[in-house]
Design an enzyme around this catalytic site. Sequence first.
Site, PDB file in Angstrom:
ATOM      1  N   GLN A  77      45.767  48.650  47.435  1.00 40.36           N
ATOM      2  CA  GLN A  77      45.541  47.239  47.724  1.00 40.36           C
ATOM      3  C   GLN A  77      46.638  46.379  47.105  1.00 40.36           C
ATOM      4  O   GLN A  77      46.908  46.461  45.903  1.00 40.36           O
ATOM      5  CB  GLN A  77      44.187  46.766  47.207  1.00 40.36           C
ATOM      6  CG  GLN A  77      43.879  45.354  47.710  1.00 40.36           C
ATOM      7  CD  GLN A  77      42.597  44.790  47.161  1.00 40.36           C
ATOM      8  OE1 GLN A  77      42.526  44.435  45.992  1.00 40.36           O
ATOM      9  NE2 GLN A  77      41.593  44.667  48.013  1.00 40.36           N
TER      10      GLN A  77
ATOM     11  N   CYS B 253      39.929  38.330  46.139  1.00 41.99           N
ATOM     12  CA  CYS B 253      39.756  38.237  44.696  1.00 41.99           C
ATOM     13  C   CYS B 253      39.489  36.784  44.297  1.00 41.99           C
ATOM     14  O   CYS B 253      40.254  35.884  44.637  1.00 41.99           O
ATOM     15  CB  CYS B 253      40.996  38.741  43.972  1.00 41.99           C
ATOM     16  SG  CYS B 253      40.855  38.632  42.166  1.00 41.99           S
TER      17      CYS B 253
END
Length: 326
Positions: A72, A102
């Site tokens: 990622q 996030c």
Amino acid sequence: MTFTLGSARISPPVLLAPLAGITDLPFRRLVSRFGTGLVVSEMVASQEVVQARPLARARAELGFGEQATSVQLAGREPYWMAEAARYVADQGAQVIDINMGCPAKKVTTGYSGSALMKDPDHALRLIEAVVGAVDVPVTLKTRLGWNDDCLNAPDLARRAEGAGVRMVTIHGRTRCQFYKGRADWAAIRRVTEAVGVPVIANGDIVDAATARRALELSGACGVMVGRGAQGRPWALAQIAADLFGTAAPVIPQGAALADLVAGHYDDMLSFYGRDLGVKVARKHLGWYLETAGREDSRSAVLTAEDPARVVRLIRAALSSPEREAA
């Protein structure tokens, strides 16, 4: 419920979520041993990995040939995202995931992570840069939106699919919710209805019951498990067995659990080096003790500095009711 991402066959569709400071190579390797469809690295800052900062590259280290692995990437500049994608693909990543979910302030203040949902045009430029840079499949992980007034995950997913993204994972909260309240799995259905690529449901999925409910409400084709795997690396395999009929894992107890924890601890020390490894391992050891109902051993285990003593304490705590004196 099986699908493919390039050369990676996602079966069962139970995936390990990227967790900062947790889903490093030793933990991904352990989860893979029990069985899972895909493991995802902890988030890697794109510019840092290109500029060869050791910790960023350690986070992306893959463990070649062991299991389907996704790396990622996070960032805000198309150039660095593309360069980072080329680097990890050259290192053997079978799948590259783009982080647009996030919620951490240190990430969103840099206009990365879920902050990108506030600027979908710029988000699309990042996606196009990564897809155009590599031949391996590119996936996307987002939240429902920035806040309740910006629930744009369906539109972003649709545009991402048009740009070549092959799978979308949705955490069923907005950024402004962080991890408060409950994940809204039903809201994910708007994304599954908007795209033709596989959609994975994420958020508050910790066992077969929550995974089954998430699939029912979201219409997703699979689930992603994060915090539910902490101290329980077999959790994904157990969910897969209960939902998809795969082989049930043998859940270690007693001495077998002590052996597993000691092995994981040794892997972390080998991966990070002794001094850093001792510190990184503490959170994992705490979760194992909690899972085993031995939190009374927590203080002794987590304050011990000598690795040999840590292993003795682990074995004493997990193998039998008797514990080594602190």
